[in-house]
Design an enzyme around this catalytic site. Sequence first.
Site, PDB file in Angstrom:
ATOM      1  N   LYS A 143     -38.009  34.856  -6.631  1.00  0.00           N
ATOM      2  CA  LYS A 143     -36.403  34.562  -6.347  1.00  0.00           C
ATOM      3  C   LYS A 143     -35.656  35.677  -6.909  1.00  0.00           C
ATOM      4  O   LYS A 143     -36.112  36.792  -7.289  1.00  0.00           O
ATOM      5  CB  LYS A 143     -36.004  33.411  -7.145  1.00  0.00           C
ATOM      6  CG  LYS A 143     -36.115  33.493  -8.783  1.00  0.00           C
ATOM      7  CD  LYS A 143     -36.242  32.034  -9.323  1.00  0.00           C
ATOM      8  CE  LYS A 143     -36.655  32.040 -10.731  1.00  0.00           C
ATOM      9  NZ  LYS A 143     -35.516  32.449 -11.582  1.00  0.00           N
TER      10      LYS A 143
ATOM     11  N   ARG B 295     -31.228  21.227 -18.106  1.00  0.00           N
ATOM     12  CA  ARG B 295     -30.527  21.840 -17.072  1.00  0.00           C
ATOM     13  C   ARG B 295     -30.876  21.058 -15.655  1.00  0.00           C
ATOM     14  O   ARG B 295     -29.743  20.481 -15.080  1.00  0.00           O
ATOM     15  CB  ARG B 295     -30.991  23.240 -16.940  1.00  0.00           C
ATOM     16  CG  ARG B 295     -30.091  24.266 -15.882  1.00  0.00           C
ATOM     17  CD  ARG B 295     -30.630  25.469 -16.243  1.00  0.00           C
ATOM     18  NE  ARG B 295     -32.018  25.853 -15.633  1.00  0.00           N
ATOM     19  CZ  ARG B 295     -32.408  26.985 -15.545  1.00  0.00           C
ATOM     20  NH1 ARG B 295     -32.074  28.083 -15.921  1.00  0.00           N
ATOM     21  NH2 ARG B 295     -33.808  26.944 -15.314  1.00  0.00           N
TER      22      ARG B 295
ATOM     23  N   TYR C  84     -13.753  58.878 -19.376  1.00  0.00           N
ATOM     24  CA  TYR C  84     -12.607  57.953 -19.449  1.00  0.00           C
ATOM     25  C   TYR C  84     -12.507  57.502 -20.968  1.00  0.00           C
ATOM     26  O   TYR C  84     -13.491  57.291 -21.624  1.00  0.00           O
ATOM     27  CB  TYR C  84     -12.949  56.652 -18.401  1.00  0.00           C
ATOM     28  CG  TYR C  84     -12.730  57.136 -17.125  1.00  0.00           C
ATOM     29  CD1 TYR C  84     -11.467  57.348 -16.430  1.00  0.00           C
ATOM     30  CD2 TYR C  84     -13.863  56.667 -16.126  1.00  0.00           C
ATOM     31  CE1 TYR C  84     -11.311  57.560 -15.085  1.00  0.00           C
ATOM     32  CE2 TYR C  84     -13.773  56.875 -14.862  1.00  0.00           C
ATOM     33  CZ  TYR C  84     -12.449  57.350 -14.350  1.00  0.00           C
ATOM     34  OH  TYR C  84     -12.335  57.548 -12.880  1.00  0.00           O
TER      35      TYR C  84
ATOM     36  N   MET D  18     -17.945  54.200 -12.601  1.00  0.00           N
ATOM     37  CA  MET D  18     -18.404  53.854 -11.293  1.00  0.00           C
ATOM     38  C   MET D  18     -19.632  54.502 -10.546  1.00  0.00           C
ATOM     39  O   MET D  18     -20.594  54.084 -10.237  1.00  0.00           O
ATOM     40  CB  MET D  18     -17.307  53.676 -10.277  1.00  0.00           C
ATOM     41  CG  MET D  18     -17.519  53.009  -8.970  1.00  0.00           C
ATOM     42  SD  MET D  18     -16.446  52.804  -7.924  1.00  0.00           S
ATOM     43  CE  MET D  18     -15.279  51.787  -8.579  1.00  0.00           C
TER      44      MET D  18
END
Length: 360
Positions: free
Chosen positions: A36, A133, A257, A305
């Site tokens: 998955k 769950r 930053y 980023m």
Amino acid sequence: MPIPRVTATVDLSAVRHNLSRVRALAPTSKVMAAIKADGYGHGAVPVAQALAAAGVDAFAVACLEEAVTLRDAGVTTRIALLEGVLSRDEAVEAAALGLEIVIHDRWQLELLASLPIDAPLAVWFKLDSGMHRLGFPLTEARALNEALLAHPNWQLQGWITHLACADDLASPMTQAQIAAFDTAMQGIAGDRSIANSAGLIAWPQARVDWVRPGLMLYGASPMPGQTAADLGLKPAMHVASRLIAVHEVSAGESIGYGATFVCPTTMRVGVVAVGYADGVHRILPTGAPVLIHDTRVPIIGRVSMDMITVDLRALPQAAVGDPVTLWGAGLPVEEVATWAGTLAYELLCGLTNRVHYRYL
């Protein structure tokens, strides 16, 4: 042709090696490989093809979309939908594709019972042994078994439960879950499946008819304090970028930053072409390592980023164009995850579509 900024190299022979480790630990169990989340970020289709060639017994995915991707790629191995189906249309498509549906709630039971399907329908029942769950209460196991008699076209594949604390050897919960599941299953026919990766590694009594390895297939350890190498696993993914700038920055000057890192001395600072838009966690702090020329050098300042900055004082020969390992050989993903305050699962699954994949 542009040079990839960030490359994730996936070694499919390592995936097959890790499957052999699963089989060594659970030689009498069938293996349902969890692929998955796009094969835990490694690419579900190439991973599935490699494991199918190695004779894996079945695959586990979360949802119908993931199974359709595999079938469209020509994967014919058994596939179980761990979350089952969410609608009548999904149920019809799942049946048409020969998928195995995990039923975990009464509404799913009723949905499947209402289908005008005469062809065989492969089903698993999921029982809640304590994780709370998904799954039917253990007390409903016998009623579910009896419900099969009302649906002669349903073919029972087995009974599944899931462990909540298998990675914690000090927790009594795993033993309690296994005991409760075994008690509920007494006198009921059908295969059992309990163990995820941690359960398979640490709890021999969880290695029953089926095991469901996930993380360990990709060469990462699910066990705190144990590396993949400790467990005989081979990391399947190596993520790398490159240095795109090297500067000499004076003592007292800040980097990046927020000016969170101030150079304690005049020092060489490298800029690496990778950032949180590629999947490197912004939360990685100053001091978290990357690997250049087999030498660990620390990240300094904030992850941005598209770039990170690194301290090159220990590596005076570093130059623009040098490869930089974010995780992989020599720098386990589990270690990087610890620096980020998360798990290897999240790093592996978190790479973005800016990353170029290469398969060995």
